[in-house]
Design an enzyme around this catalytic site. Structure first.
Site, PDB file in Angstrom:
ATOM      1  N   HIS A  35      10.478   6.248  15.502  1.00  0.00           N
ATOM      2  CA  HIS A  35      10.619   6.448  14.053  1.00  0.00           C
ATOM      3  C   HIS A  35      11.370   7.750  13.784  1.00  0.00           C
ATOM      4  O   HIS A  35      11.284   8.718  14.548  1.00  0.00           O
ATOM      5  CB  HIS A  35       9.229   6.500  13.418  1.00  0.00           C
ATOM      6  CG  HIS A  35       9.225   6.324  11.937  1.00  0.00           C
ATOM      7  ND1 HIS A  35       9.474   7.355  11.062  1.00  0.00           N
ATOM      8  CD2 HIS A  35       8.984   5.239  11.164  1.00  0.00           C
ATOM      9  CE1 HIS A  35       9.394   6.916   9.814  1.00  0.00           C
ATOM     10  NE2 HIS A  35       9.104   5.626   9.848  1.00  0.00           N
TER      11      HIS A  35
ATOM     12  N   ASP B 185       0.786  -1.234   0.000  1.00  0.00           N
ATOM     13  CA  ASP B 185       0.000   0.000   0.000  1.00  0.00           C
ATOM     14  C   ASP B 185       0.819   1.286   0.000  1.00  0.00           C
ATOM     15  O   ASP B 185       0.300   2.350   0.334  1.00  0.00           O
ATOM     16  CB  ASP B 185      -0.915   0.004   1.232  1.00  0.00           C
ATOM     17  CG  ASP B 185      -0.133  -0.163   2.542  1.00  0.00           C
ATOM     18  OD1 ASP B 185       1.095   0.045   2.551  1.00  0.00           O
ATOM     19  OD2 ASP B 185      -0.761  -0.511   3.563  1.00  0.00           O
TER      20      ASP B 185
ATOM     21  N   GLU C 233       0.254  -9.096  -1.190  1.00  0.00           N
ATOM     22  CA  GLU C 233      -0.529  -8.578  -0.069  1.00  0.00           C
ATOM     23  C   GLU C 233      -1.679  -7.722  -0.591  1.00  0.00           C
ATOM     24  O   GLU C 233      -1.912  -6.595  -0.164  1.00  0.00           O
ATOM     25  CB  GLU C 233       0.331  -7.787   0.920  1.00  0.00           C
ATOM     26  CG  GLU C 233      -0.350  -7.613   2.278  1.00  0.00           C
ATOM     27  CD  GLU C 233       0.439  -6.775   3.256  1.00  0.00           C
ATOM     28  OE1 GLU C 233       1.142  -7.366   4.103  1.00  0.00           O
ATOM     29  OE2 GLU C 233       0.369  -5.530   3.173  1.00  0.00           O
TER      30      GLU C 233
ATOM     31  N   HIS D 239       4.127   5.178  13.673  1.00  0.00           N
ATOM     32  CA  HIS D 239       4.656   5.970  12.565  1.00  0.00           C
ATOM     33  C   HIS D 239       3.578   6.454  11.606  1.00  0.00           C
ATOM     34  O   HIS D 239       3.860   7.197  10.676  1.00  0.00           O
ATOM     35  CB  HIS D 239       5.659   5.142  11.757  1.00  0.00           C
ATOM     36  CG  HIS D 239       5.013   4.030  10.982  1.00  0.00           C
ATOM     37  ND1 HIS D 239       4.668   2.832  11.558  1.00  0.00           N
ATOM     38  CD2 HIS D 239       4.615   3.949   9.690  1.00  0.00           C
ATOM     39  CE1 HIS D 239       4.109   2.050  10.652  1.00  0.00           C
ATOM     40  NE2 HIS D 239       4.050   2.701   9.503  1.00  0.00           N
TER      41      HIS D 239
ATOM     42  N   GLU E 175      -2.516   5.093   2.470  1.00  0.00           N
ATOM     43  CA  GLU E 175      -2.361   3.669   2.147  1.00  0.00           C
ATOM     44  C   GLU E 175      -3.634   3.021   1.599  1.00  0.00           C
ATOM     45  O   GLU E 175      -3.577   2.209   0.675  1.00  0.00           O
ATOM     46  CB  GLU E 175      -1.873   2.898   3.385  1.00  0.00           C
ATOM     47  CG  GLU E 175      -0.445   3.183   3.792  1.00  0.00           C
ATOM     48  CD  GLU E 175      -0.300   4.394   4.687  1.00  0.00           C
ATOM     49  OE1 GLU E 175       0.841   4.695   5.096  1.00  0.00           O
ATOM     50  OE2 GLU E 175      -1.320   5.050   4.990  1.00  0.00           O
TER      51      GLU E 175
ATOM     52  N   ARG F 183       0.902   8.304   9.406  1.00  0.00           N
ATOM     53  CA  ARG F 183       0.600   9.710   9.130  1.00  0.00           C
ATOM     54  C   ARG F 183      -0.731  10.125   9.761  1.00  0.00           C
ATOM     55  O   ARG F 183      -0.889  11.278  10.174  1.00  0.00           O
ATOM     56  CB  ARG F 183       0.546   9.945   7.615  1.00  0.00           C
ATOM     57  CG  ARG F 183       1.894   9.854   6.925  1.00  0.00           C
ATOM     58  CD  ARG F 183       1.733   9.937   5.414  1.00  0.00           C
ATOM     59  NE  ARG F 183       3.001   9.788   4.725  1.00  0.00           N
ATOM     60  CZ  ARG F 183       3.790  10.791   4.360  1.00  0.00           C
ATOM     61  NH1 ARG F 183       3.424  12.028   4.623  1.00  0.00           N
ATOM     62  NH2 ARG F 183       4.929  10.569   3.732  1.00  0.00           N
TER      63      ARG F 183
END
Length: 383
Positions: A247, A97, A119, A214, A133, A216
């Site tokens: 991260h 993604d 996936e 991590h 994603e 967004r």
């Protein structure tokens, strides 16, 4: 003459999940594999390549400081077009993604090169969560000619989107292949944290809660709420160690260090390479995360996972009882974590649940179907 196959990926999670497939394809005489990495994650990507002893054929190194998603997409589209022109692959393999995956698929589509999506079929049902994603998954599915969903539920998502059944194969998730390979490798070499490393300084015994974050979608208020919950848990359980590999993104670093730094039972450490992280997952008692891959990996190690997001594209894990969605509400995170720390029966119920993501042979299944598909394409072209 072997089939020319190109694999394109750019982030650390993609590299972890594509590495076992690359190793499998390079053992197949029918396949000539060309691995192209974009460098969407720079330092963290190289760590994974080194850990899996994976040689790449081309590194585009497209990332620049402060780059937007549109800027990254523009760079990728142009650079990948040049690579496809030079290499002339018969099919391009992308994963999951990421922006790299979608743009690599789009660049291939523009050149009439078929795309295989590893996936495939994961969905939350909300195009803005996770962002970007969820949109990348949908857009890649529209372009792909061959789909490898990890579970039947992911397959059913694709069927509802009118993807023909003959274009897909349920394979399990390659992350389990990666995890099993790495665990066997660590056992073989009797791996231990290097002297002087943050992991070497961890106590040998006692409960440890591992934290990662991590996404967004959690930037800003989301990470502030997550940190408030972790601080409250650290105060409530002074005998529990909370370890957070932070991260590198400044929008993660700033709130985490500002709100959690300086506490006796919270260790903020740099991001760890994959062997170290596998060891750390094994050492942990439970895991708090907003990651996708950890929802698949940790259950294979018997570790309960609390997902600090509003929704998940991995509902098979929720249905199996290996993970729970807790969002970013501090009270909810504290309540659910406390339940697993205080109630032995609750903990055992989650830690002993069956992992729905396969048996560690996903790469073999993908390679078999890919070769069959390529063979069929050649036969049709010869008619």
């Amino acid at each position: 003459m072997p089939y020319r196959v190109m694999m394109v990926f750019g982030t650390r999670p993609e590299a972890i999940k594509m590495a076992p497939l690359a190793r499998e394809l390079r053992q197949r005489p029918e396949i000539e594999l060309y691995v192209c990495v974009t460098g969407q994650h720079r330092e963290m990507l190289q760590q994974v390549l080194d850990a899996f002893e994976l040689q790449v054929d081309e590194n585009l190194q497209v990332m620049t400081e402060g780059q937007t998603l549109n800027g990254l997409s523009q760079q990728l589209l142009g650079r990948l077009d040049q690579v496809y022109e030079a290499q002339q692959p018969e099919i391009v393999l992308v994963h999951g993604d990421t922006t790299t995956s979608f743009v690599a698929a789009l660049a291939a589509f523009h050149r009439h090169i078929p795309v295989a999506h590893v996936e495939a079929g994961l969905r939350t049902g909300d195009v803005n969560s996770p962002w970007p994603e969820e949109a990348n998954r949908h857009l890649t599915a529209v372009i792909a000619s061959l789909h490898f969903p990890p579970t039947r539920r992911a397959r059913d998502n694709l069927l509802r989107e009118w993807v023909p059944l003959e274009q897909m194969e349920v394979t399990g998730n390659t992350v389990i292949d990666a995890l099993q390979w790495m665990r066997a490798h660590l056992d073989e070499v009797n791996w231990q944290p290097a002297a002087g490393s943050p992991l070497a300084a961890l106590p040998k015994a006692g409960r440890l809660v591992l934290i990662t974050g991590h996404r967004r979608e959690n930037f800003g208020k989301g990470f502030e709420r997550i940190c408030q919950a972790i601080a409250a848990l650290a105060d409530k359980y002074p005998d529990v160690l909370f370890v957070y590999p932070v991260h590198l993104n400044p929008q993660v670093q700033q709130p985490v260090h500002a709100l959690l730094g300086g506490r006796a039972n919270i260790r903020l450490i740099p991001p760890q390479d994959y062997p170290s992280f596998v060891w750390l997952m094994g050492r942990s008692h439970l895991i708090l995360t907003d990651s996708g891959g950890i929802q698949e990996e940790a259950p294979s190690l018997g570790k309960p996972v609390l997902v600090m997001r509003r929704d998940t594209e991995r509902p098979s894990a929720v249905a199996a009882g290996t993970v729970r969605l807790v969002g970013t509400n501090p009270q909810r995170i504290v309540t659910e974590t406390s339940l697993l720390l205080d109630d032995v029966n609750e903990y055992q119920q989650m830690s002993q649940a069956s992992n729905p993501y396969g048996d560690g042979h996903a790469s073999e299944h993908i390679a078999d179907r890919l070769i069959l598909w390529l063979h069929e394409q050649h036969e049709d072209a010869a008619v």
